[in-house]
Design an enzyme around this catalytic site. Structure first.
Site, mmCIF file in Angstrom:
data_model
loop_
_atom_site.group_PDB
_atom_site.id
_atom_site.type_symbol
_atom_site.label_atom_id
_atom_site.label_comp_id
_atom_site.label_asym_id
_atom_site.label_seq_id
_atom_site.Cartn_x
_atom_site.Cartn_y
_atom_site.Cartn_z
ATOM 1 N N SER A 199 12.879 5.878 -13.847
ATOM 2 C CA SER A 199 11.797 6.627 -14.485
ATOM 3 C C SER A 199 11.708 8.038 -13.913
ATOM 4 C CB SER A 199 10.483 5.879 -14.280
ATOM 5 O OG SER A 199 9.397 6.723 -14.500
ATOM 6 N N SER A 200 11.785 8.140 -12.572
ATOM 7 C CA SER A 200 11.696 9.458 -11.936
ATOM 8 C C SER A 200 12.843 10.360 -12.350
ATOM 9 C CB SER A 200 11.719 9.321 -10.416
ATOM 10 O OG SER A 200 10.517 8.786 -9.970
ATOM 11 N N HIS A 243 15.123 13.052 11.865
ATOM 12 C CA HIS A 243 13.965 13.169 12.769
ATOM 13 C C HIS A 243 13.041 11.951 12.623
ATOM 14 C CE1 HIS A 243 11.703 15.695 9.527
ATOM 15 N NE2 HIS A 243 11.366 14.432 9.419
ATOM 16 N N HIS A 244 13.279 11.141 11.602
ATOM 17 C CA HIS A 244 12.540 9.873 11.502
ATOM 18 C C HIS A 244 13.162 8.813 12.407
ATOM 19 C CE1 HIS A 244 10.253 11.172 7.917
ATOM 20 N NE2 HIS A 244 11.339 11.857 7.654
ATOM 21 N N THR A 250 6.903 26.872 5.751
ATOM 22 C CA THR A 250 5.607 26.234 5.516
ATOM 23 C C THR A 250 4.483 27.147 6.009
ATOM 24 O OG1 THR A 250 6.742 24.162 5.942
ATOM 25 C CG2 THR A 250 4.366 24.062 5.753
ATOM 26 N N TYR A 264 8.939 15.877 0.484
ATOM 27 C CA TYR A 264 8.668 17.163 -0.156
ATOM 28 C C TYR A 264 8.435 17.013 -1.643
ATOM 29 C CZ TYR A 264 9.215 19.105 4.325
ATOM 30 O OH TYR A 264 8.996 19.368 5.635
ATOM 31 N N TRP A 301 7.308 -0.143 3.872
ATOM 32 C CA TRP A 301 7.826 0.540 2.675
ATOM 33 C C TRP A 301 9.215 1.107 2.931
ATOM 34 C CZ3 TRP A 301 9.171 5.565 1.148
ATOM 35 C CH2 TRP A 301 9.008 6.567 2.099
ATOM 36 N N GLU A 341 12.060 13.136 -0.308
ATOM 37 C CA GLU A 341 10.938 12.472 -0.975
ATOM 38 C C GLU A 341 9.589 12.984 -0.455
ATOM 39 O OE1 GLU A 341 10.587 10.372 -3.460
ATOM 40 O OE2 GLU A 341 8.505 9.780 -3.152
ATOM 41 N N ARG A 398 2.097 1.300 15.217
ATOM 42 C CA ARG A 398 1.798 1.127 13.792
ATOM 43 C C ARG A 398 2.050 -0.316 13.386
ATOM 44 N NH1 ARG A 398 5.987 4.732 10.436
ATOM 45 N NH2 ARG A 398 4.795 3.856 8.726
ATOM 46 N N LYS A 454 3.716 29.846 3.554
ATOM 47 C CA LYS A 454 2.862 29.426 2.445
ATOM 48 C C LYS A 454 1.383 29.462 2.856
ATOM 49 C CE LYS A 454 4.198 27.071 -0.873
ATOM 50 N NZ LYS A 454 4.902 28.012 -1.735
ATOM 51 N N HIS A 502 13.412 11.908 3.324
ATOM 52 C CA HIS A 502 12.805 13.174 3.694
ATOM 53 C C HIS A 502 12.596 14.112 2.525
ATOM 54 C CE1 HIS A 502 10.581 15.342 6.525
ATOM 55 N NE2 HIS A 502 10.999 16.402 5.889
ATOM 56 N N ASP A 507 6.000 21.405 -26.736
ATOM 57 C CA ASP A 507 6.025 20.053 -26.166
ATOM 58 C C ASP A 507 7.123 20.031 -25.110
ATOM 59 O OD1 ASP A 507 6.120 17.171 -25.787
ATOM 60 O OD2 ASP A 507 5.128 17.009 -27.736
ATOM 61 N N SER A 558 -1.558 26.852 -5.351
ATOM 62 C CA SER A 558 -1.234 28.258 -5.629
ATOM 63 C C SER A 558 -1.785 28.707 -6.980
ATOM 64 C CB SER A 558 0.281 28.468 -5.606
ATOM 65 O OG SER A 558 0.795 28.079 -4.361
ATOM 66 N N HIS A 608 0.846 -1.199 0.000
ATOM 67 C CA HIS A 608 0.000 0.000 0.000
ATOM 68 C C HIS A 608 0.882 1.249 0.000
ATOM 69 C CE1 HIS A 608 -2.823 3.095 1.271
ATOM 70 N NE2 HIS A 608 -2.087 3.315 2.340
#
Lengths: 388, 532
Positions: free
Chosen positions: B170-171, B303-304, B329, B258, B142, B256, B451, B332, B254, B106, B269, B77
């Site tokens: 790909s990314s 921080h993870h 943040t 963002y 994951w 990622e 979790r 924004k 991290h 294009d 926006s 998931h």
């Protein structure tokens, strides 16, 4: 049925629920002294857990305050500045003063939050001056506790694994009060003493957490982490493994029994006595019945999560023990497999987890349970002979 | 000769027919469409997995699946929603919108564009196929922390490693294409500081992708070597370090996070000024805020890992830097509200999703700030509080923004308005569903529910049942989204060039649907059209 069904009903009735939801949700926290136990972080029983609770409440209130301002401004705008009310758009798109202000004020708020957090963190890291050191070692899927006090001649060590019966998990029996939060043998610590924990793991990463103490640390194989606690109130405190460690991650609870120092000392002496008895068992000869009884006990604590109570396992990862080559083949091969494990698989080496009497009993049990009938008897001395 | 010229013309004026149109296409809109459909399919696949998880968690006890299969579901998931749903959706939106918003015909690298898409379906087929293999699919979360993902992993971990490699490749190709397009193909007058926010956020996101996808590739490669070639990068027994993996992973992970939210900021926006009929407030500070968030995202990763046993200096450093992210943040969020302030707002579906985004993303931001406080994190870490936090920033965050973007630009893409009544119904069902699903998870987390567990103690039962009910509401209401999109593609009220009366930007100067090669003659961009 749901303790928070009241606010949920309320939400359904509100038209602009996107603005009111956070307020409603925070309202639950505010207006619900009765619910507080269930909705908020528990205060816990140690100085550290109370410090954490206070930090948690400070930052929660800061968030509430910011939320009221931000969502309040938004709500006013949504209600008042809409075209359906004929409101004409003003075309401003900059205001340097405002932008500088709302950059600097949050920064100041953050510094104000960082200061007390730093103080608490420094206290949490002050692990010196302990009265007692206990090694906590995570296994798939149980905990081992080893008392490392220098004053003792002997080290007490035991495993602590889930005591909830399989039938409760499989919904064939009514679930007890401490469903999934009960163990066969809890960790015992003295109250009002600084207990230092050395946390590590044998196989994969686990994490040892007792919410009431406000301590949590990952148990990483090959690393030794330390943390400490002083518990004032005698009581039974419960926690769980909090790092995904494989299929039974949800089934390795932690139970800590905090008792007054006198009681702790007598418990400890009793454990030393048990260790003596276990030592004596190594030279005894057991009957087949005795081996089956002890074997079943060991099997249920150490083997059952992979090979299941029926012995059928979960092939191909966890092989069946019914009529297979291992349980019908040569006894010594079976013993060696249990003692050494199978490298590269989840079959652990049990050499350091079980003593010779327990190994003999569990192997005998596996060879004679579930219709298996190897027809031999395994004694502690057989295991010792094999190890030498 | 004339026949050749004629063929040549054909090739330029429209797509090929049949399957080859999609297999060999180098057109930014066709590839954008492919990305978006893949994303929607993956959203439903990952969604079914989430519903299975929520079904098992409906009541205490094991009812429907083994703990191992439960772990496979949570792992897949997560992987599918991140790499299969959210990221391809953003790339799809970029493919459609970047050339139209900067005045280009294009994308700069059309063949690379085709390749970067067509790798993806095979990557996901390979990963999902492992679920049907004897050993079962990836079951280590994951985040695939070793040794659970190495020594103790199912054999299918090899397929997982190669699938992640393909997604990463790909990314990276997609990111290169977007950077090159934005930097080289802007119409005359489209200076950097006149670019729409969606273009800015994607430019910065593309740099983040370039920086961290190779790091992820390195991490999975080391896992592969530990599994198959006897190395011990992450095996303490061989002199390696399982914690090093976590540092490498989160150095990817991290930024990622963002990558998954900055393009969403861009979409929001675009939408809020349109429906507030008012220019975006603080354009420059919005750009600077996105850039600051991107830079800060490289120095907050640990921080993870507050509970992993870092030295106190490390804990403090990562606590301070993480708290610092709240400043840009916050800027924004304040700017979005200032854009709404004294506007002339209407509340069509894209605006409803955008407003919900601002509110619910901010709630996710609040819990993020709470998690940044290291001592408190010891209580929150790896509980449902964290699950609630990141689902608030990803579901009503990233996914609401994507849905808002689709409603906003769908009239442009297909030339028809979608059904507004159904759109609003979709919004309210999603909004209610998402909050019933994830808000109670704050409470179960604070009460101590870890979790990634298939079964739980009795005090968590009510919250979990509520959460499961919410997930069914949210999950099934997305079928309505599919229906609305298909209905709009098949027909509806003609959209006209400027589908929304408050919309500004080059994409709204093209017909709806736009020509096959968006701008064959570069438009001239003035300050007025760019910033109003």
């Amino acid at each position: 049925m749901f303790p928070d069904s009241r606010p949920v009903r309320q939400i359904f009735n509100l038209r602009h629920l996107f603005t009111t939801l956070p307020l409603a949700a925070l309202g639950i926290v505010l207006s619900s002294a009765g619910f507080a136990d269930e909705l908020n972080l528990p205060v816990g029983v140690t100085d550290i857990s109370r410090d954490i609770y206070n930090l948690h409440m400070i930052i929660l209130w800061v968030c509430v305050a910011i939320g009221v301002i931000v969502f309040g401004a938004m709500a006013i705008s949504i209600i008042a500045h809409r075209r359906s009310r004929g409101y004409e758009a003003r075309q401003f798109h900059d205001n340097l003063t405002l932008e500088v202000v709302w950059t600097i004020i949050p920064f100041i708020v953050l510094v104000a939050l960082a200061a007390p957090s730093t103080v608490v963190l420094l206290r949490m890291y002050d692990t010196g001056g302990e009265d007692l050191t206990i090694e906590v070692r995570g296994y798939q899927w149980k905990w081992q506790y080893k008392y490392l006090d220098d004053d003792r001649n002997e080290t007490v060590s035991f495993f602590s694994s889930l005591a909830t019966p399989r039938e409760e998990i499989d919904n064939q029996a009514v679930k007890g009060e401490y469903y999934l939060l009960e163990v066969d043998k809890p960790l015992v610590i003295p109250t009002n003493r600084k207990v230092r924990f050395l946390v590590t793991a044998e196989d994969v990463i686990h994490s040892w957490w007792v919410p009431d103490f406000g301590i949590k640390r990952d148990a990483v194989p090959g690393l030794l982490n330390d943390m400490w606690t002083v518990v004032e109130q005698p009581g039974v405190y419960r926690g769980q493994c909090t790092e995904l460690c494989g299929k039974d991650h949800g089934f390795m609870p932690i139970v800590v029994n905090a008792v007054p120092p006198d009681e702790f000392n007598s418990w400890y002496d009793e454990q030393l006595g048990l260790a003596e008895a276990r030592k004596a068992a190594l030279s005894k000869t057991f009957s087949a019945e005795e081996l089956m009884v002890e074997g079943e006990r060991v099997y249920n604590a150490f083997c059952v999560s992979c090979h299941l109570p029926s012995g059928a396992g979960i092939p191909p990862i966890y092989p069946s023990l019914i009529g297979t080559e291992v349980v019908t083949g040569p006894r010594d091969d079976h013993l060696r497999l249990v003692i050494d494990g199978v490298p590269g698989t989840s079959m652990q080496s049990f050499a350091n987890q079980l003593d010779a009497a327990q190994l003999a009993a569990v192997v005998h049990y596996e060879r004679h349970a579930w219709g298996n009938n190897a027809g031999d008897v395994t004694q502690p001395r057989d295991v010792i002979a094999l190890s030498e | 000769m004339s026949a050749i010229i004629h063929e040549h013309d054909d090739h330029h004026h429209g797509p090929a027919y049949g399957i080859t149109r999609w297999l060999f296409t180098t057109n930014h809109k066709d590839i954008g469409t492919l990305y978006l459909w893949l994303s929607l399919i993956m959203f439903f696949v990952g969604g079914v997995m989430a519903l299975l998880v929520r079904t098992e968690l409906f009541q205490p006890g094991l009812q429907f699946m083994s703990p191992d299969f439960f772990n496979q579901m949570t792992t897949n998931h997560g992987l599918i929603m991140i790499f299969g749903a959210v990221m391809p959706a953003f790339v799809g939106l970029a493919n459609w919108m970047v050339p139209m918003m900067i005045g280009a015909p294009d994308m700069a690298l059309p063949r690379l564009n085709n390749l970067s898409f067509w790798i993806l379906p095979f990557a996901f087929l390979m990963m999902i196929a492992t679920l049907f293999m004897e050993a079962g699919g990836p079951n280590f979360g994951w985040t695939f922390y070793p040794p659970l993902s190495t020594t103790y992993a199912p054999d299918t971990v090899t397929f997982f490693v190669f699938a992640v490699h393909m997604m990463g490749a790909s990314s990276i190709m997609g990111a290169i294409n977007i950077i090159v397009t934005i930097l080289n193909m802007r119409a005359p007058g489209m200076t950097l500081m006149r670019m729409p926010l969606f273009i800015w956020t994607w430019l910065i996101t593309a740099y983040l992708l370039l920086a961290v996808m190779p790091v992820l590739a390195g991490a999975v490669t080391m896992v592969l070597f530990d599994v198959h070639f006897g190395t011990s990068f992450f095996n303490a027994g061989g002199g390696g370090d399982p914690v090093m993996f976590q540092h490498i992973f989160w150095f990817f992970g991290h930024p990622e996070v963002y990558i998954l939210i900055l393009p969403a900021f861009g979409i929001i926006s675009q939408i809020i000024p349109t429906f507030a009929r008012k220019p975006l407030f603080g354009y420059k500070s919005m750009v600077y805020a996105v850039a600051s968030i991107a830079i800060l995202s490289f120095i907050v990763w640990a921080h993870h890992m507050f509970t992993v046993g870092m030295p106190i200096a490390g804990q403090l450093f990562f606590m301070y830097t993480t708290m610092l992210i709240a400043v840009p943040t916050g800027v924004k969020v304040f700017n979005w509200i200032a854009t709404m302030w004294r506007g002339s707002m209407t509340f069509e579906t894209p605006m409803l999703f955008a407003i919900a985004f601002v509110v619910l993303f901010t709630i996710g931001g609040f819990s993020g700030l709470m998690l940044a406080i290291t001592p408190a994190d010891f209580q929150y870490h790896d509980t449902y509080f964290v699950v609630a936090h990141f689902h608030y920033v990803l579901v009503p965050g990233a996914i609401f923004a994507i849905i808002a973007g689709v409603y906003y630009w769908l009239p442009k893409w297909c030339g028809h308005m979608y059904d507004e009544t159904l759109g609003k119904l979709h919004f309210w069902l999603s909004f209610i569903g998402v909050n019933i699903t994830f808000f109670p998870q704050h409470f179960s987390g604070l009460a101590g529910m870890p979790r990634r567990i298939p079964d739980y103690a009795l005090q968590f039962a009510d919250f979990n049942m509520l959460s499961s009910i919410g997930s069914y509401i949210f999950g099934f209401s997305q079928l309505l989204f599919l229906f609305i999109v298909v209905k709009a593609i098949r027909g509806g009220i003609a959209a006209g060039e400027r589908a929304w009366d408050g919309a500004h930007g080059l994409e709204w100067t093209l017909p709806s649907p736009p020509p096959y090669h968006s701008f064959t003659h570069p438009p001239r961009v003035t300050e007025a059209e760019a910033h109003s």
